[in-house]
Design an enzyme around this catalytic site. Structure first.
Site, short mmCIF file in Angstrom:
data_model
loop_
_atom_site.label_atom_id
_atom_site.label_comp_id
_atom_site.label_asym_id
_atom_site.label_seq_id
_atom_site.Cartn_x
_atom_site.Cartn_y
_atom_site.Cartn_z
N SER A 145 0.85 -1.19 0.00
CA SER A 145 0.00 0.00 0.00
C SER A 145 0.88 1.24 0.00
O SER A 145 2.00 1.22 0.55
CB SER A 145 -0.90 0.02 1.24
N TYR A 158 -1.36 0.03 10.38
CA TYR A 158 -1.50 -0.44 8.99
C TYR A 158 -0.31 0.02 8.16
O TYR A 158 0.30 -0.77 7.44
CB TYR A 158 -2.81 0.08 8.40
#
Length: 255
Positions: A145, A158
């Site tokens: 990501s 995250y």
């Protein structure tokens, strides 16, 4: 078809393969000639997706297993040992998130994020290593990501897990190069998936994403799948240890 641009004869394992990016990746690999095993936790979803591909004559198989557990990973490689003679491609796509301020996370929440996003990828790579070492053209692709590169409001744990996942690929690319195993990462920005749909359905949130994205839209799962597939192709045989950022120009925009 030019042999550099197809995956005929290759066998691929895709985690989280019943929806979103994982399903699109599996479809792309199938369309390029690969035999694909998808893994996800929901047995009914796995069966339905595989049945659809089978009706189309595509060489797909599925297994219900939780890659974040030792038992789940054992089940996957036991299945391979019984049904497949080898493995050429591993796509680590499984991921999850809990979005909140850093001091609001419980230990259980951030430990779960690291277990799913990072440790499961580490263990899948470790378990797949002897299989991939025996392949003539092995490739691992981690779905990371842009949150692993800079803050995009997804929460610190995250972002930390995705940064570590990218760096894991970089290190394994060097360590396993002599074994003929290429390892790369794809880092998407916001992609229209079941996981992001609740956020993107909020007009204010969607507007903020679009404002930061030069191409003026969110991405589609198929656009990430195409990049993942490229990294698995013989045409990318000299490409390893890299992270391809697929973000509609987000990271190039600056101020």
């Amino acid at each position: 078809m030019n042999s550099r641009w197809n995956l005929t004869g290759r066998r691929a394992l895709v985690t989280g393969g019943t929806k979103g990016i994982g399903k699109a990746v599996a479809q792309e690999l199938l369309d390029l000639g690969a035999t694909v095993l998808i893994v996800a936790r929901d047995a009914a979803e796995v069966a339905a997706v595989v049945a659809d591909w089978t009706r189309q004559g595509l060489p797909a198989a599925g297994l219900a297993a939780d890659v974040s557990t030792a038992a789940g990973r054992t089940a996957i490689f036991d299945y391979l040992g019984t049904h497949w003679p080898g493995l050429d491609i591993l796509v680590n796509n499984v991921g999850t998130n809990v979005r909140k301020a850093f001091n609001e996370y419980t230990a259980a929440e951030y430990e779960r994020l690291f277990q799913v996003n990072l440790f499961s990828t580490m263990e899948m790579c470790r378990a797949a290593y002897p299989w991939l070492k025996a392949s003539a053209a092995a490739a691992i692709v981690n779905v990371g990501s842009v949150a692993g590169r800079f803050d995009v409001g997804t929460g610190a744990p995250y972002g930390m897990s995705k940064a570590a996942e990218e760096h894991l690929a970089r290190n394994l690319a060097v360590e396993w190069a002599a074994d003929g195993i290429r390892v790369n990462t794809v880092a998407p920005w916001f992609i229209r998936t079941p996981l992001t749909e609740p956020l993107l359905a909020r007009p204010d949130f969607m507007a903020s994403v679009i404002a930061r994205t030069p191409l003026g839209r969110v991405g589609e799962p198929e656009e990430i799948a195409a990049t993942v597939a490229f990294l698995c192709l013989p045409g990318a045989a000299y490409l390893t240890g890299q992270c391809l950022v697929v973000d509609g120009g987000l990271s190039a925009k600056g101020l």
